[in-house]
Motif scaffolding. Structure first.
Motif, PDB file in Angstrom:
ATOM      1  N   VAL A 152       0.838  -1.209   0.000  1.00 39.17           N
ATOM      2  CA  VAL A 152       0.000   0.000   0.000  1.00 39.17           C
ATOM      3  C   VAL A 152       0.870   1.255   0.000  1.00 39.17           C
ATOM      4  N   LYS A 153       1.922   1.245   0.804  1.00 43.74           N
ATOM      5  CA  LYS A 153       2.836   2.400   0.858  1.00 43.74           C
ATOM      6  C   LYS A 153       3.489   2.648  -0.503  1.00 43.74           C
ATOM      7  N   ALA A 154       3.918   1.580  -1.149  1.00 47.17           N
ATOM      8  CA  ALA A 154       4.548   1.705  -2.463  1.00 47.17           C
ATOM      9  C   ALA A 154       3.556   2.240  -3.492  1.00 47.17           C
ATOM     10  N   LEU A 155       2.337   1.754  -3.437  1.00 49.20           N
ATOM     11  CA  LEU A 155       1.312   2.193  -4.384  1.00 49.20           C
ATOM     12  C   LEU A 155       0.924   3.650  -4.140  1.00 49.20           C
ATOM     13  N   GLU A 156       0.857   4.041  -2.867  1.00 46.80           N
ATOM     14  CA  GLU A 156       0.553   5.438  -2.550  1.00 46.80           C
ATOM     15  C   GLU A 156       1.639   6.361  -3.086  1.00 46.80           C
ATOM     16  N   ALA A 157       2.889   5.950  -2.919  1.00 42.87           N
ATOM     17  CA  ALA A 157       4.009   6.769  -3.399  1.00 42.87           C
ATOM     18  C   ALA A 157       3.978   6.897  -4.922  1.00 42.87           C
ATOM     19  N   ALA A 158       3.462   5.865  -5.590  1.00 45.35           N
ATOM     20  CA  ALA A 158       3.371   5.881  -7.052  1.00 45.35           C
ATOM     21  C   ALA A 158       2.045   6.470  -7.533  1.00 45.35           C
ATOM     22  N   GLN A 159       1.241   6.955  -6.579  1.00 44.91           N
ATOM     23  CA  GLN A 159      -0.059   7.563  -6.871  1.00 44.91           C
ATOM     24  C   GLN A 159      -0.991   6.583  -7.597  1.00 44.91           C
ATOM     25  N   LYS A 160      -0.968   5.365  -7.122  1.00 47.20           N
ATOM     26  CA  LYS A 160      -1.843   4.322  -7.669  1.00 47.20           C
ATOM     27  C   LYS A 160      -2.791   3.859  -6.563  1.00 47.20           C
ATOM     28  N   ASN A 161      -3.705   4.713  -6.229  1.00 52.22           N
ATOM     29  CA  ASN A 161      -4.590   4.462  -5.095  1.00 52.22           C
ATOM     30  C   ASN A 161      -5.815   3.623  -5.439  1.00 52.22           C
ATOM     31  N   ASP A 162      -5.962   3.272  -6.728  1.00 46.73           N
ATOM     32  CA  ASP A 162      -7.128   2.484  -7.126  1.00 46.73           C
ATOM     33  C   ASP A 162      -6.810   0.994  -7.265  1.00 46.73           C
ATOM     34  N   VAL A 163      -5.590   0.592  -6.896  1.00 46.15           N
ATOM     35  CA  VAL A 163      -5.206  -0.821  -6.988  1.00 46.15           C
ATOM     36  C   VAL A 163      -5.852  -1.617  -5.855  1.00 46.15           C
ATOM     37  N   ILE A 164      -6.416  -2.771  -6.175  1.00 40.00           N
ATOM     38  CA  ILE A 164      -7.050  -3.641  -5.176  1.00 40.00           C
ATOM     39  C   ILE A 164      -5.959  -4.389  -4.419  1.00 40.00           C
ATOM     40  N   VAL A 165      -5.893  -4.207  -3.101  1.00 39.93           N
ATOM     41  CA  VAL A 165      -4.893  -4.881  -2.269  1.00 39.93           C
ATOM     42  C   VAL A 165      -5.613  -5.773  -1.257  1.00 39.93           C
ATOM     43  N   VAL A 166      -5.282  -7.052  -1.266  1.00 40.12           N
ATOM     44  CA  VAL A 166      -5.883  -8.012  -0.334  1.00 40.12           C
ATOM     45  C   VAL A 166      -4.780  -8.664   0.493  1.00 40.12           C
ATOM     46  N   GLY A 167      -4.947  -8.639   1.806  1.00 43.42           N
ATOM     47  CA  GLY A 167      -3.978  -9.256   2.709  1.00 43.42           C
ATOM     48  C   GLY A 167      -4.544 -10.483   3.390  1.00 43.42           C
ATOM     49  N   PHE A 168      -3.850 -10.898   4.442  1.00 38.54           N
ATOM     50  CA  PHE A 168      -4.244 -12.129   5.142  1.00 38.54           C
ATOM     51  C   PHE A 168      -3.795 -12.013   6.585  1.00 38.54           C
ATOM     52  N   ASP A 169      -4.706 -12.177   7.524  1.00 35.84           N
ATOM     53  CA  ASP A 169      -4.470 -12.190   8.985  1.00 35.84           C
ATOM     54  C   ASP A 169      -5.445 -11.291   9.728  1.00 35.84           C
ATOM     55  N   ALA A 170      -5.904 -10.194   9.088  1.00 34.65           N
ATOM     56  CA  ALA A 170      -6.809  -9.235   9.732  1.00 34.65           C
ATOM     57  C   ALA A 170      -6.220  -8.655  11.009  1.00 34.65           C
ATOM     58  N   THR A 171      -4.966  -8.188  10.923  1.00 36.84           N
ATOM     59  CA  THR A 171      -4.358  -7.480  12.049  1.00 36.84           C
ATOM     60  C   THR A 171      -5.081  -6.150  12.245  1.00 36.84           C
ATOM     61  N   ASP A 172      -4.850  -5.512  13.372  1.00 34.70           N
ATOM     62  CA  ASP A 172      -5.507  -4.227  13.654  1.00 34.70           C
ATOM     63  C   ASP A 172      -5.162  -3.188  12.592  1.00 34.70           C
TER      64      ASP A 172
END
Length: 305
Positions: A233-253
């Motif tokens: 997410v940080k890398a995508l924000e820096a590249a101004q790509k905020n519409d990319v779908i990001v899915v993780g695993f664990d559901a941390t806070d």
């Protein structure tokens, strides 16, 4: 007469206290009565997921009157082996193990078995050695869940990235397996990069930055855990790509907060506190001589916007 009444009162009070003490002792579990020790060899406490898992284990140990001794491998297989050896010198009754590497840990599990210490694997499985029970979410099902969600969000298809966990860990292998069971059948979604980032947020950031240089048109990212997803997410924000779908695993806070804020699309909830709690509860049953299930599943849940 006053002396006799006083002596009689003291005698009655003593009998009441004795009876209460006997009742409390009878209400204790066998583990609580003798303060048995359980060892927990955890892969790392630098990841919030495993901190929560350990806290769940500790809370259950406190409830049952067990002493829980924890060793942290810092994601190092050699350090985990040394930590298990240390636990085996502390008269533990059961070993709970969360492997850094599912195959490398087999030697440690065999040493525990030879020492007469039953082993329970938690969250990640052991390959090549015997455990009495395995407590974990169904990582394959979770990987499929993530893939199906991404497919539903990309009806027109596109390029996507897979960030893998530590090579050799069962979690990385199984989550990837479930993900590919669904994704490999898709004709219009192409995985243009698949690279390990070792379940680490900083590595997730660096790997994603490098991938974007070669593949700037990525539409989605599946990360084998939330730490890597948050790095992406940080890398995508820096590249101004905020519409990319990001899915993780664990559901941390942190991941759930990112989903709520719209920075991540979804995460697969594994309930680490429950995994730790069930692991210790299963250890207590083993100590008491009870029969336990060889595999104990913990429910998954998709957390989305």
């Amino acid at each position: 007469m006053k002396f006799l009444r006083k002596a009689s009162g003291l005698l009655i009070a003593g009998l009441i206290l004795s009876a209460c003490g006997q009742q409390q002792a009878e209400n204790q579990t066998p583990a609580a009565a003798n303060g048995d020790t359980v060892g927990l060899a955890i892969s790392t406490q630098n990841n919030p997921f495993f901190v929560t898992l350990k806290d769940g284990a500790q809370a259950e140990a406190d409830k049952l009157g067990l002493k829980l001794v924890v060793v942290d491998a810092n994601d190092d297989s050699g350090k985990q082996a040394a930590g298990v050896d240390d636990l085996l010198q502390q008269n533990i009754k059961v070993l709970l193990i969360n492997p850094t590497d599912s195959e490398a840990v087999a030697a440690s599990v065999k040493r525990a078995n030879e020492a007469g210490v039953p082993v329970i694997s938690i969250d990640r499985s052991v390959q090549g050695a015997e455990v009495v029970s395995h407590v974990a979410s169904d990582n394959v099902a979770g990987g499929k869940m993530a893939a199906e969600f991404i497919v539903s969000k990309l009806p027109s298809g596109g390029e996507m990235v897979e960030l893998e966990g530590i090579p050799g860990s069962s979690a990385a292998r199984e989550r990837g397996e479930g993900f590919h069971q669904v994704m490999d059948a898709q004709q219009n979604i192409k995985i243009v990069a698949k690279q390990p980032a070792d379940f680490d947020r900083t590595k997730g950031l660096t790997v994603m930055e490098n991938i974007l240089q070669s593949h700037p048109n990525v539409k989605a990212v599946f990360a084998h855990n939330d730490e890597m997803a948050l790095g992406a997410v940080k890398a995508l924000e820096a590249a101004q790509k905020n519409d990319v779908i990001v899915v993780g695993f664990d559901a941390t806070d942190d991941a759930q907060a990112a989903v709520k804020a719209g920075k991540m699309a979804a995460t697969i909830a594994q309930k680490p506190a429950e995994i730790g709690q069930i692991g210790v509860d299963t250890a207590q049953k083993v100590i008491a001589g009870e029969t336990v299930e060889s595999s104990i599943p913990v429910e998954l849940e998709l957390i989305q916007q």
